[in-house]
Write a protein that holds these residues in place. Structure first.
Motif, PDB file in Angstrom:
ATOM      1  N   VAL A 243      -9.530  15.044  30.189  1.00  0.00           N
ATOM      2  CA  VAL A 243      -8.558  15.920  29.512  1.00  0.00           C
ATOM      3  C   VAL A 243      -7.203  15.217  29.425  1.00  0.00           C
ATOM      4  O   VAL A 243      -6.555  15.205  28.373  1.00  0.00           O
ATOM      5  N   LYS A 244      -6.761  14.625  30.518  1.00  0.00           N
ATOM      6  CA  LYS A 244      -5.478  13.904  30.523  1.00  0.00           C
ATOM      7  C   LYS A 244      -5.503  12.751  29.523  1.00  0.00           C
ATOM      8  O   LYS A 244      -4.528  12.521  28.800  1.00  0.00           O
ATOM      9  N   MET A 245      -6.623  12.040  29.471  1.00  0.00           N
ATOM     10  CA  MET A 245      -6.728  10.912  28.549  1.00  0.00           C
ATOM     11  C   MET A 245      -6.611  11.376  27.107  1.00  0.00           C
ATOM     12  O   MET A 245      -5.971  10.715  26.277  1.00  0.00           O
ATOM     13  N   ARG A 246      -7.203  12.511  26.789  1.00  0.00           N
ATOM     14  CA  ARG A 246      -7.108  13.049  25.427  1.00  0.00           C
ATOM     15  C   ARG A 246      -5.695  13.520  25.113  1.00  0.00           C
ATOM     16  O   ARG A 246      -5.164  13.264  24.022  1.00  0.00           O
ATOM     17  N   ILE A 247      -5.088  14.229  26.064  1.00  0.00           N
ATOM     18  CA  ILE A 247      -3.736  14.750  25.832  1.00  0.00           C
ATOM     19  C   ILE A 247      -2.757  13.623  25.529  1.00  0.00           C
ATOM     20  O   ILE A 247      -1.940  13.715  24.608  1.00  0.00           O
ATOM     21  N   PHE A 248      -2.861  12.531  26.290  1.00  0.00           N
ATOM     22  CA  PHE A 248      -1.876  11.453  26.171  1.00  0.00           C
ATOM     23  C   PHE A 248      -2.385  10.250  25.372  1.00  0.00           C
ATOM     24  O   PHE A 248      -1.772   9.191  25.375  1.00  0.00           O
ATOM     25  N   LYS A 249      -3.523  10.454  24.686  1.00  0.00           N
ATOM     26  CA  LYS A 249      -4.022   9.441  23.753  1.00  0.00           C
ATOM     27  C   LYS A 249      -4.271   8.092  24.425  1.00  0.00           C
ATOM     28  O   LYS A 249      -3.844   7.041  23.936  1.00  0.00           O
ATOM     29  N   VAL A 250      -4.956   8.134  25.547  1.00  0.00           N
ATOM     30  CA  VAL A 250      -5.410   6.901  26.192  1.00  0.00           C
ATOM     31  C   VAL A 250      -6.710   6.500  25.515  1.00  0.00           C
ATOM     32  O   VAL A 250      -7.749   7.121  25.712  1.00  0.00           O
ATOM     33  N   THR A 251      -6.662   5.463  24.693  1.00  0.00           N
ATOM     34  CA  THR A 251      -7.807   5.031  23.893  1.00  0.00           C
ATOM     35  C   THR A 251      -8.279   3.643  24.325  1.00  0.00           C
ATOM     36  O   THR A 251      -7.545   2.902  24.983  1.00  0.00           O
ATOM     37  N   PRO A 252      -9.501   3.262  23.927  1.00  0.00           N
ATOM     38  CA  PRO A 252      -9.966   1.898  24.231  1.00  0.00           C
ATOM     39  C   PRO A 252      -9.035   0.839  23.668  1.00  0.00           C
ATOM     40  O   PRO A 252      -8.796  -0.203  24.312  1.00  0.00           O
ATOM     41  N   GLU A 253      -8.499   1.075  22.478  1.00  0.00           N
ATOM     42  CA  GLU A 253      -7.605   0.099  21.841  1.00  0.00           C
ATOM     43  C   GLU A 253      -6.322  -0.077  22.650  1.00  0.00           C
ATOM     44  O   GLU A 253      -5.848  -1.199  22.866  1.00  0.00           O
ATOM     45  N   PHE A 254      -5.764   1.056  23.099  1.00  0.00           N
ATOM     46  CA  PHE A 254      -4.533   0.987  23.887  1.00  0.00           C
ATOM     47  C   PHE A 254      -4.762   0.230  25.194  1.00  0.00           C
ATOM     48  O   PHE A 254      -3.974  -0.654  25.575  1.00  0.00           O
ATOM     49  N   LEU A 255      -5.851   0.566  25.879  1.00  0.00           N
ATOM     50  CA  LEU A 255      -6.123  -0.104  27.150  1.00  0.00           C
ATOM     51  C   LEU A 255      -6.372  -1.592  26.959  1.00  0.00           C
ATOM     52  O   LEU A 255      -5.929  -2.418  27.772  1.00  0.00           O
ATOM     53  N   ALA A 256      -7.075  -1.958  25.898  1.00  0.00           N
ATOM     54  CA  ALA A 256      -7.336  -3.383  25.641  1.00  0.00           C
ATOM     55  C   ALA A 256      -6.029  -4.129  25.429  1.00  0.00           C
ATOM     56  O   ALA A 256      -5.844  -5.256  25.932  1.00  0.00           O
ATOM     57  N   GLU A 257      -5.087  -3.522  24.714  1.00  0.00           N
ATOM     58  CA  GLU A 257      -3.802  -4.164  24.435  1.00  0.00           C
ATOM     59  C   GLU A 257      -3.007  -4.400  25.717  1.00  0.00           C
ATOM     60  O   GLU A 257      -2.474  -5.495  25.942  1.00  0.00           O
ATOM     61  N   VAL A 258      -2.890  -3.342  26.564  1.00  0.00           N
ATOM     62  CA  VAL A 258      -2.058  -3.500  27.766  1.00  0.00           C
ATOM     63  C   VAL A 258      -2.742  -4.409  28.788  1.00  0.00           C
ATOM     64  O   VAL A 258      -2.059  -5.132  29.539  1.00  0.00           O
ATOM     65  N   ARG A 259      -4.059  -4.396  28.819  1.00  0.00           N
ATOM     66  CA  ARG A 259      -4.761  -5.314  29.720  1.00  0.00           C
ATOM     67  C   ARG A 259      -4.586  -6.764  29.260  1.00  0.00           C
ATOM     68  O   ARG A 259      -4.372  -7.664  30.078  1.00  0.00           O
ATOM     69  N   ASN A 260      -4.669  -6.990  27.968  1.00  0.00           N
ATOM     70  CA  ASN A 260      -4.454  -8.338  27.438  1.00  0.00           C
ATOM     71  C   ASN A 260      -3.027  -8.819  27.671  1.00  0.00           C
ATOM     72  O   ASN A 260      -2.769 -10.031  27.728  1.00  0.00           O
ATOM     73  N   ALA A 261      -2.104  -7.867  27.791  1.00  0.00           N
ATOM     74  CA  ALA A 261      -0.705  -8.231  28.032  1.00  0.00           C
ATOM     75  C   ALA A 261      -0.443  -8.545  29.504  1.00  0.00           C
ATOM     76  O   ALA A 261       0.666  -8.982  29.849  1.00  0.00           O
ATOM     77  N   GLY A 262      -1.435  -8.322  30.369  1.00  0.00           N
ATOM     78  CA  GLY A 262      -1.257  -8.713  31.757  1.00  0.00           C
ATOM     79  C   GLY A 262      -1.522  -7.653  32.795  1.00  0.00           C
ATOM     80  O   GLY A 262      -1.544  -7.943  34.003  1.00  0.00           O
ATOM     81  N   LEU A 263      -1.719  -6.408  32.370  1.00  0.00           N
ATOM     82  CA  LEU A 263      -2.010  -5.350  33.333  1.00  0.00           C
ATOM     83  C   LEU A 263      -3.518  -5.237  33.521  1.00  0.00           C
ATOM     84  O   LEU A 263      -4.272  -5.182  32.552  1.00  0.00           O
ATOM     85  N   SER A 264      -3.946  -5.146  34.753  1.00  0.00           N
ATOM     86  CA  SER A 264      -5.370  -4.986  35.030  1.00  0.00           C
ATOM     87  C   SER A 264      -5.540  -3.955  36.129  1.00  0.00           C
ATOM     88  O   SER A 264      -4.558  -3.508  36.735  1.00  0.00           O
ATOM     89  N   ASP A 265      -6.774  -3.577  36.368  1.00  0.00           N
ATOM     90  CA  ASP A 265      -7.088  -2.623  37.432  1.00  0.00           C
ATOM     91  C   ASP A 265      -6.275  -1.341  37.279  1.00  0.00           C
ATOM     92  O   ASP A 265      -5.680  -0.842  38.245  1.00  0.00           O
ATOM     93  N   LEU A 266      -6.254  -0.806  36.068  1.00  0.00           N
ATOM     94  CA  LEU A 266      -5.507   0.423  35.799  1.00  0.00           C
ATOM     95  C   LEU A 266      -6.366   1.650  36.101  1.00  0.00           C
ATOM     96  O   LEU A 266      -7.549   1.699  35.756  1.00  0.00           O
ATOM     97  N   SER A 267      -5.756   2.648  36.699  1.00  0.00           N
ATOM     98  CA  SER A 267      -6.410   3.937  36.900  1.00  0.00           C
ATOM     99  C   SER A 267      -6.077   4.845  35.718  1.00  0.00           C
ATOM    100  O   SER A 267      -5.232   4.519  34.865  1.00  0.00           O
ATOM    101  N   VAL A 268      -6.722   5.994  35.651  1.00  0.00           N
ATOM    102  CA  VAL A 268      -6.377   6.966  34.609  1.00  0.00           C
ATOM    103  C   VAL A 268      -4.921   7.379  34.755  1.00  0.00           C
ATOM    104  O   VAL A 268      -4.186   7.475  33.763  1.00  0.00           O
ATOM    105  N   GLU A 269      -4.476   7.620  35.996  1.00  0.00           N
ATOM    106  CA  GLU A 269      -3.087   8.024  36.213  1.00  0.00           C
ATOM    107  C   GLU A 269      -2.125   6.948  35.731  1.00  0.00           C
ATOM    108  O   GLU A 269      -1.087   7.254  35.118  1.00  0.00           O
ATOM    109  N   ASP A 270      -2.442   5.682  35.995  1.00  0.00           N
ATOM    110  CA  ASP A 270      -1.600   4.584  35.519  1.00  0.00           C
ATOM    111  C   ASP A 270      -1.540   4.575  33.989  1.00  0.00           C
ATOM    112  O   ASP A 270      -0.462   4.411  33.399  1.00  0.00           O
ATOM    113  N   SER A 271      -2.688   4.729  33.358  1.00  0.00           N
ATOM    114  CA  SER A 271      -2.760   4.701  31.899  1.00  0.00           C
ATOM    115  C   SER A 271      -1.960   5.844  31.295  1.00  0.00           C
ATOM    116  O   SER A 271      -1.265   5.671  30.281  1.00  0.00           O
ATOM    117  N   VAL A 272      -2.030   6.994  31.921  1.00  0.00           N
ATOM    118  CA  VAL A 272      -1.261   8.149  31.453  1.00  0.00           C
ATOM    119  C   VAL A 272       0.234   7.882  31.590  1.00  0.00           C
ATOM    120  O   VAL A 272       1.028   8.208  30.693  1.00  0.00           O
TER     121      VAL A 272
END
Length: 312
Positions: A243-272
């Protein structure tokens, strides 16, 4: 407002608004001998393809003569009402009915400039309550009366929402545990059927109930989104995390971008948090170039202006 408070507020607001129409139908007093009449207003939806019909129900008890007001709004296809778009647009007197298994809502009035108003009278199907009770949905039980208003109002609700014995059979076939009258109304409002119930049950979330299915409909969570969450590495998260991921638009594309930029091991709370504070790949790369440690808390602090060198 803290992040956690905002998440709960957003979810509660969406669900509360969507379920408000159920609460609006509850009456302090009603009897099987009540006369259900009232007024209606109507207007076209924005694209003029359907009609939004609002009922102002007036309930008069035979024993005391007391009257109560209830408001209810629903969008219908023209064909459901026996109306045409031309009738609504051209204006003039109209008579139309909403005929359902629970009863018939007969309306009279007129339209002008795409807006209508008039009066209605509800004639219930006396067999519905008994038929539903035989299937385990007691419209007249004391607990249901106490929670929903009395049975006359619920039969009107069933007619307006098209709650049918076929719907009760369909929901029961999903093997989703004990359902009640409220669940029938929720299923009708949010278009929940046995196919969707089975689909969500198959995703592996334990102890899902109708409330979870309502959230899934509101926030567009289906088996495909669960699959995407798994691909993002969130395969053992509770349903509320989706539900949180949908509300705040945490998508595969967004996560791929921030991980490629250097962030890894993100939790749902971190992504939100990243979404809440508008931290994207470009911001992360810029912060990294300025020597900011690549962890979510430090990036949030930088976004908020903490630790930034001040010009003299």
């Amino acid at each position: 407002m803290s992040k956690k408070t905002w998440i709960h507020f957003a979810a509660s607001l969406a669900i509360g608004v969507s379920l408000a129409l159920m609460a609006s139908l509850r009456s302090p007093i009603a009897t099987a001998q009540s006369v259900l009449t009232g007024e209606w207003t109507a207007s076209l939806v924005d694209d003029k393809s359907r009609i939004n019909l609002n009922f102002g129900q007036s309930t008069e008890t035979a024993r005391t003569g007391e009257r109560w007001k209830h408001q209810f709004g629903q969008t219908y296809d023209f064909a459901e009402l026996g109306l045409s778009r031309d009738q609504v647009m051209k204006g003039g007197p109209v008579a139309f009915t909403l005929a359902r298994e629970a009863g018939t809502i007969s309306c009279e009035g007129s339209f002008q400039n795409g807006k209508g108003s008039g009066t209605f009278r509800f004639t219930r199907n006396p067999g519905l309550v008994a038929a539903m009770k035989s299937k385990g949905f007691d419209f007249e039980s004391e607990s249901t009366r106490k929670h929903n208003g009395l049975s006359e109002d619920k039969v009107f609700t069933a007619a307006a929402l098209n709650v049918t014995t076929a719907l009760s059979d369909d929901l029961a076939s999903a093997g989703f545990g004990k359902l009640d009258v409220d669940d029938l109304f929720k299923a009708a409002i949010f278009k929940i059927d046995s196919a969707f119930m089975r689909e969500m049950k198959a995703t592996g979330f334990p102890n899902m109930d109708m409330g979870d299915l309502v959230k899934a409909r509101i926030f567009k969570i289906d088996a495909e989104f669960v699959r995407q969450a798994t691909q993002m590495g969130f395969d053992k998260e509770p349903f509320e995390s989706l539900v949180k991921m949908r509300i705040f638009k945490v998508t595969p594309e967004f996560l791929a971008e921030v991980r490629n930029a250097g962030l890894s091991d993100l939790s749902v709370e971190d992504s939100v948090k990243l979404r809440i504070f508008n931290i994207d790949a470009e911001f992360i790369r810029k912060a990294k170039a300025e020597g900011v440690p690549l962890n979510v808390e430090r990036l949030v602090q930088r976004r908020m202006g903490f630790g930034r060198a001040r010009a003299i």
